[in-house]
Design a protein around this motif. Structure first.
Motif, PDB file in Angstrom:
ATOM      1  N   LYS A 145       0.829  -1.208   0.000  1.00  0.00           N
ATOM      2  CA  LYS A 145       0.000   0.000   0.000  1.00  0.00           C
ATOM      3  C   LYS A 145       0.861   1.254   0.000  1.00  0.00           C
ATOM      4  O   LYS A 145       0.533   2.257  -0.598  1.00  0.00           O
ATOM      5  CB  LYS A 145      -0.884   0.018   1.267  1.00  0.00           C
ATOM      6  N   PHE A 146       1.977   1.200   0.749  1.00  0.00           N
ATOM      7  CA  PHE A 146       2.734   2.438   0.979  1.00  0.00           C
ATOM      8  C   PHE A 146       4.020   2.528   0.152  1.00  0.00           C
ATOM      9  O   PHE A 146       4.918   3.289   0.469  1.00  0.00           O
ATOM     10  CB  PHE A 146       3.042   2.582   2.476  1.00  0.00           C
ATOM     11  N   THR A 147       4.119   1.687  -0.896  1.00  0.00           N
ATOM     12  CA  THR A 147       5.319   1.754  -1.749  1.00  0.00           C
ATOM     13  C   THR A 147       4.890   1.982  -3.195  1.00  0.00           C
ATOM     14  O   THR A 147       4.058   1.241  -3.719  1.00  0.00           O
ATOM     15  CB  THR A 147       6.127   0.445  -1.641  1.00  0.00           C
ATOM     16  N   GLU A 181      -5.029   3.683  14.883  1.00  0.00           N
ATOM     17  CA  GLU A 181      -4.086   4.782  14.634  1.00  0.00           C
ATOM     18  C   GLU A 181      -3.645   4.702  13.184  1.00  0.00           C
ATOM     19  O   GLU A 181      -3.054   3.710  12.761  1.00  0.00           O
ATOM     20  CB  GLU A 181      -2.882   4.610  15.564  1.00  0.00           C
ATOM     21  N   ARG A 182      -3.948   5.736  12.400  1.00  0.00           N
ATOM     22  CA  ARG A 182      -3.453   5.758  11.026  1.00  0.00           C
ATOM     23  C   ARG A 182      -2.580   6.987  10.914  1.00  0.00           C
ATOM     24  O   ARG A 182      -3.081   8.105  10.873  1.00  0.00           O
ATOM     25  CB  ARG A 182      -4.609   5.819  10.030  1.00  0.00           C
ATOM     26  N   VAL A 183      -1.276   6.764  10.925  1.00  0.00           N
ATOM     27  CA  VAL A 183      -0.375   7.906  10.982  1.00  0.00           C
ATOM     28  C   VAL A 183      -0.306   8.615   9.631  1.00  0.00           C
ATOM     29  O   VAL A 183      -0.640   8.035   8.597  1.00  0.00           O
ATOM     30  CB  VAL A 183       1.040   7.491  11.471  1.00  0.00           C
ATOM     31  N   ASN A 184       0.106   9.864   9.689  1.00  0.00           N
ATOM     32  CA  ASN A 184       0.250  10.654   8.470  1.00  0.00           C
ATOM     33  C   ASN A 184      -1.026  10.601   7.645  1.00  0.00           C
ATOM     34  O   ASN A 184      -1.020  10.345   6.455  1.00  0.00           O
ATOM     35  CB  ASN A 184       1.437  10.101   7.665  1.00  0.00           C
ATOM     36  N   THR A 195      -7.873   0.153   8.058  1.00  0.00           N
ATOM     37  CA  THR A 195      -8.685   0.360   9.259  1.00  0.00           C
ATOM     38  C   THR A 195      -7.848   0.891  10.414  1.00  0.00           C
ATOM     39  O   THR A 195      -8.387   1.342  11.409  1.00  0.00           O
ATOM     40  CB  THR A 195      -9.284  -0.982   9.713  1.00  0.00           C
ATOM     41  N   GLY A 196      -6.534   0.806  10.294  1.00  0.00           N
ATOM     42  CA  GLY A 196      -5.685   1.201  11.425  1.00  0.00           C
ATOM     43  C   GLY A 196      -5.633   0.115  12.475  1.00  0.00           C
ATOM     44  O   GLY A 196      -5.162   0.323  13.576  1.00  0.00           O
ATOM     45  N   LEU A 197      -6.125  -1.085  12.105  1.00  0.00           N
ATOM     46  CA  LEU A 197      -6.132  -2.180  13.085  1.00  0.00           C
ATOM     47  C   LEU A 197      -5.070  -3.231  12.797  1.00  0.00           C
ATOM     48  O   LEU A 197      -4.755  -4.057  13.633  1.00  0.00           O
ATOM     49  CB  LEU A 197      -7.500  -2.876  13.085  1.00  0.00           C
ATOM     50  N   GLY A 198      -4.550  -3.182  11.555  1.00  0.00           N
ATOM     51  CA  GLY A 198      -3.628  -4.231  11.119  1.00  0.00           C
ATOM     52  C   GLY A 198      -2.441  -4.421  12.052  1.00  0.00           C
ATOM     53  O   GLY A 198      -2.199  -5.526  12.557  1.00  0.00           O
ATOM     54  N   THR A 213      10.978  -1.189   7.585  1.00  0.00           N
ATOM     55  CA  THR A 213      11.129  -2.642   7.739  1.00  0.00           C
ATOM     56  C   THR A 213      10.465  -3.065   9.042  1.00  0.00           C
ATOM     57  O   THR A 213      10.800  -2.557  10.112  1.00  0.00           O
ATOM     58  CB  THR A 213      12.614  -3.055   7.773  1.00  0.00           C
ATOM     59  N   PHE A 214       9.486  -3.951   8.916  1.00  0.00           N
ATOM     60  CA  PHE A 214       8.832  -4.526  10.092  1.00  0.00           C
ATOM     61  C   PHE A 214       9.393  -5.929  10.276  1.00  0.00           C
ATOM     62  O   PHE A 214       9.434  -6.701   9.316  1.00  0.00           O
ATOM     63  CB  PHE A 214       7.318  -4.614   9.880  1.00  0.00           C
ATOM     64  N   SER A 215       9.843  -6.240  11.488  1.00  0.00           N
ATOM     65  CA  SER A 215      10.399  -7.587  11.722  1.00  0.00           C
ATOM     66  C   SER A 215       9.765  -8.191  12.958  1.00  0.00           C
ATOM     67  O   SER A 215       9.438  -7.474  13.904  1.00  0.00           O
ATOM     68  CB  SER A 215      11.898  -7.523  11.982  1.00  0.00           C
TER      69      SER A 215
HETATM   70  P1  ADP Z   1      -4.034   0.272   8.084  1.00  0.00           P
HETATM   71  O1  ADP Z   1      -5.204  -0.616   7.974  1.00  0.00           O
HETATM   72  O2  ADP Z   1      -4.353   1.718   8.098  1.00  0.00           O
HETATM   73  O3  ADP Z   1      -2.925  -0.101   7.171  1.00  0.00           O
HETATM   74  P2  ADP Z   1      -2.172  -0.573  10.104  1.00  0.00           P
HETATM   75  O4  ADP Z   1      -2.314  -0.712  11.548  1.00  0.00           O
HETATM   76  O5  ADP Z   1      -1.742  -1.759   9.312  1.00  0.00           O
HETATM   77  O6  ADP Z   1      -3.535  -0.012   9.582  1.00  0.00           O
HETATM   78  O7  ADP Z   1      -1.171   0.596   9.834  1.00  0.00           O
HETATM   79  C1  ADP Z   1      -1.295   1.810  10.547  1.00  0.00           C
HETATM   80  C2  ADP Z   1      -0.574   2.942   9.868  1.00  0.00           C
HETATM   81  O8  ADP Z   1       0.836   2.713   9.878  1.00  0.00           O
HETATM   82  C3  ADP Z   1      -0.904   3.077   8.407  1.00  0.00           C
HETATM   83  O9  ADP Z   1      -2.066   3.830   8.217  1.00  0.00           O
HETATM   84  C4  ADP Z   1       0.327   3.795   7.880  1.00  0.00           C
HETATM   85  O10 ADP Z   1       0.215   5.178   8.098  1.00  0.00           O
HETATM   86  C5  ADP Z   1       1.460   3.252   8.719  1.00  0.00           C
HETATM   87  N1  ADP Z   1       2.171   2.157   8.040  1.00  0.00           N
HETATM   88  C6  ADP Z   1       2.050   0.841   8.232  1.00  0.00           C
HETATM   89  N2  ADP Z   1       2.888   0.134   7.449  1.00  0.00           N
HETATM   90  C7  ADP Z   1       3.596   1.040   6.728  1.00  0.00           C
HETATM   91  C8  ADP Z   1       4.616   0.951   5.729  1.00  0.00           C
HETATM   92  N3  ADP Z   1       5.118  -0.240   5.328  1.00  0.00           N
HETATM   93  N4  ADP Z   1       5.103   2.098   5.212  1.00  0.00           N
HETATM   94  C9  ADP Z   1       4.602   3.290   5.621  1.00  0.00           C
HETATM   95  N5  ADP Z   1       3.641   3.446   6.549  1.00  0.00           N
HETATM   96  C10 ADP Z   1       3.131   2.342   7.101  1.00  0.00           C
END
Ligand code: ADP
Length: 726
Positions: A469-471, A515-518, A528-531, A557-559
């Motif tokens: 989604k974010f790339t 929480e959905r940042v930015n 949904t901000g729940l993932g 990078t998420f690990s």
């Molecule tokens: P969402 O359903 O909004 O993706 P998540 O809890 O998965 O909910 O993510 C919360 C927020 O974290 C996203 O809205 C995004 O702003 C940020 N985020 C998550 N993964 C990435 C990523 N790989 N790159 C940039 N921002 C990310």
């Protein structure tokens, strides 16, 4: 005789002087200061009387009387204040002024005795009798003074007795003994007036002995022991009520707080019942007016012999009010949570019902021989339906995690298969976005592990979906490796991307719910901000941990690392070479059940179509009913169904009522035929609720082939024929 009297007087002066010196040398407390003043007064009294005894003329005798009275008028008032202090009863300032005024009044009269006849009507010197002495003709004011002194002494005896009655402790005995000494001057006074030894007044000597007696007793009983006083002071001033009772429940002591809480403890008639009441509520909270008082009790011993108990009274009113408020808030929160659950159930139901049709129907089309073009489109429909279902499941999952009801399902799995599945699920979409998909799987990972593979896959799908989604350009990288740690083997995975990255200040909030940042920048991106919160909770539920590293504008990078059991020592090697079955969209048919008859009850036509379509794939004989009533009729007309699949939400008669009515019918068959609920209500606790209501099993809608197959297998075990691919 005269010599004996003079010697006695000298001895008593000696004692009084000794006490004055001792008290003056001691590190005196305020009450001891009063005793010192009384001893000085007693000394003056003694010295004055000594001069009177030895006076040879009227002038000297009068002078001696003035010295004597300087002590006499202040001796008893100071002792009253002293005894009151010992008995912990406060004499108000007014009372102190009255005592001082009386003293000053009487002394003024005595000091000016030559100029009036108020105190002595007359006086003269008498050379006859036991020894030369002054003869005093006493007036009513003199007798008033004597009565005043008598009253002061009686007051002190009364105070001592009252104190002893209230607290029969060591202090009480000491104070009683000290004040009992007053009986000597009380009795001696009338003797003096009777003039048994002509010219000799025994009162001054008796007054002196009382001061000496007091000093001795106070020291013997350590009434002013500093440590003890400190203890008493602390106990007297602590915020808690403190009551001491002996083993027969008699009150020995209580502090002011206890007295204010239970004034009845001071009344002899009510004392016993009140103490019993307190003892009956030990460790409990009792109501005292508006206050909530918690009662505690501890025994106390003297040389291992039980002597009594201390009862502590803790004011818990603030805590009570606070707890009540918390309970109220908790109830409100629970109410809100309930409303949320109801909403989730409704939403889940409302969305799942049409989803059942979309996914089920696509599933059925895919089973048929259709052209490649149609197959592709129907696959798209089914996949889109499944992703929508994933979103619903995500929300439901979260509510499960929130209530702590998430269950882990452990099973053996092959790591290569997991990676394959992930790649085939996400890989196409990554390629569609023209991103590079880098996959690095360490060849040394054990080939087969044991754990909740479904959850691990769910976490990775979530992370990969986010990366996607974010790339917008560059790559997405999946790295899987293993580590041998103290706690055993740990499966590690990292999902990296060259996407938009996350600002440093947003990182700490990433794993918070909703929480959905930015947000401004990501507004157009679904989610949904729940993932991430779900990922974190799942990882932690499996005993692992999840971390993130990110540079805003460069990627993230998420690990995570999750302990897993190692099943085989075989290594994974090249994961791309692992054997994985290819998906062609066709649902897996694990068995055929041609002899099995099922009745499906649902008020929605399309649901009946989907369910019967799926069961027919198993070659089952399927009958349908559009309501609970029709179900009952059909069952009674032909008792041949091996199982009944019953929808729950139906108008007029819901699934539970229909099942209950079925069970009430005459005959063993109706009691035994398995009834499986088919429901779109898949929220937390729904399954338990249905099983408790009497259903044999639970299959959620949209119906998954695997789930319904498991169910059929369970209730028609003998009639199924396994197919080759199982
Ligand atoms: P969402 O359903 O909004 O993706 P998540 O809890 O998965 O909910 O993510 C919360 C927020 O974290 C996203 O809205 C995004 O702003 C940020 N985020 C998550 N993964 C990435 C990523 N790989 N790159 C940039 N921002 C990310």
């Amino acid at each position: 005789m005269y010599e004996v009297l003079v010697t006695l007087q000298v001895i008593s002066i000696g004692f009084s002087l000794g006490i004055v010196i001792l008290l003056a040398l001691e590190n005196t407390s305020k009450p001891q200061m009063l005793l010192l003043l009384a001893s000085v007064a007693s000394l003056l009294n003694g010295i004055g009387y000594f001069y009177e005894l030895t006076a040879k003329c009227v002038e000297t005798a009068i002078m001696a009387i003035k010295i004597q009275y300087l002590g006499y008028v202040f001796l008893l008032p100071t002792l009253v204040l002293f005894v009151a202090r010992c008995c912990h009863s406060e004499i108000k300032t007014k009372g102190k002024w009255v005592l001082l005024s009386f003293g000053v009044f009487f002394y003024t009269i005595v000091a000016t005795v030559e100029y009036h006849s108020l105190f002595y009507a007359d006086y003269y010197f008498e050379m006859s009798g036991a020894f030369p002495h002054i003869v005093l003709v006493k007036t009513p004011i003199y007798y008033c003074f004597i009565s005043y002194c008598w009253i002061l002494m009686m007051i002190q005896v009364g105070m001592g007795a009252r104190y002893y009655r209230k607290y029969k402790n060591r202090d009480g005995v000491g104070i009683l003994l000290a004040t009992c000494g007053y009986f000597v001057p009380i009795l001696v006074m009338p003797l003096g007036m009777a003039n048994i030894i002509e010219g000799y007044d025994p009162v001054p000597l008796s007054q002196q002995t009382i001061a000496i007696w007091m000093y001795v007793i106070i020291n013997k009983y350590r009434i002013f022991d500093s440590a003890q006083m400190a203890r008493n002071d602390i106990i007297g001033n602590i915020a808690e009520g403190y009551v001491v009772i002996d083993i027969s429940n008699k009150l020995l002591f209580m502090n002011k707080v206890a007295e204010n809480l239970f004034p009845e403890l001071n009344q002899a008639q009510e004392q016993e019942s009140r103490i019993e009441e307190l003892l009956a509520h030990v460790t409990e909270t009792i109501d005292v007016g508006e206050q909530k008082i918690e009662v505690h009790m501890t025994p106390f011993y003297d040389h291992n012999v039980l002597k009594g108990y201390t009862i502590w009274l803790f004011d818990k009113t603030d805590e009570y009010v606070y707890t009540q408020r918390l309970i109220e808030l908790k109830e409100q929160a629970e109410q809100a949570n309930k409303a949320k659950s109801v909403f989730l159930a409704n939403m889940s139901h409302e969305i799942r019902t049409p989803m059942n049709a979309i996914i089920g129907m696509s599933e059925l089309v895919l089973q048929e021989e259709v052209s490649a073009k149609v197959r592709e489109k129907v696959l798209d429909i089914r996949n889109a339906g499944k992703s929508l279902l994933d979103i619903i499941n995500e929300i439901l999952d979260f509510s499960k995690i929130e209530t702590g009801k998430m269950e882990l399902v452990k099973a053996n799995y092959k790591v290569a298969v997991t990676v394959h599945n992930l790649v085939s699920l996400i890989g196409v979409r990554i390629k569609e976005k023209n991103l590079e998909f880098i996959i690095e799987v360490d060849e040394e990972i054990p080939a087969e592990l044991c754990g909740d593979e479904m959850r691990i896959r769910q976490i990775l799908i979530n992370l990969l979906n986010n990366a996607l989604k974010f790339t917008e350009k560059g790559y997405i990288k999946l790295r899987v490796w293993g580590e041998e740690r103290e706690e055993g083997f740990v499966l590690c995975a990292g999902v990296g991307d060259s996407g938009i990255g996350i600002k440093e200040e947003h990182i700490p909030n990433l794993f918070n719910s909703y929480e959905r940042v930015n947000y401004v920048k990501n507004r157009s991106i679904e989610g949904t901000g729940l993932g991430l919160p779900i990922c974190k909770q799942m990882v932690e539920a499996m005993g692992g941990s999840i971390t993130v590293e990110s540079r805003y504008g460069f990627g993230s990078t998420f690990s995570f690392a999750i302990p897993q059991e190692v099943v085989s020592e075989e290594r994974i090697g090249d994961w791309t070479k692992a054997e994985v079955k290819k998906e062609n969209g066709k649902a897996k048919i694990p068995f055929k059940a041609p002899g099995v008859r099922a009745l499906i009850v649902d008020d929605t036509k399309i649901n009946l179509k989907v369910a019967s379509g799926l069961l027919k794939l198993l070659d089952m004989t399927v009958d349908t009913a559009a309501s609970g009533q029709e179900c009952l009729e059909k069952v009674q007309s032909q008792e041949e169904y091996d199982m009944i699949f019953m929808d729950y939400m139906m108008p007029e008669m819901d699934g539970i009522e229909a099942m209950n009515r079925l069970r009430e019918l005459e005959g063993d068959y109706y009691k035994q035929v398995p009834v499986i609920v088919l429901t779109a209500n898949a929220i937390n606790g729904a399954k338990e609720m249905f099983l408790e209501a009497g259903f044999q099993d639970f299959v959620s809608k949209p119906i998954e082939m695997d789930a319904i197959c498991d169910c059929i297998k369970k209730y028609a075990k003998n009639k199924i024929i396994l197919t080759e691919n199982d």
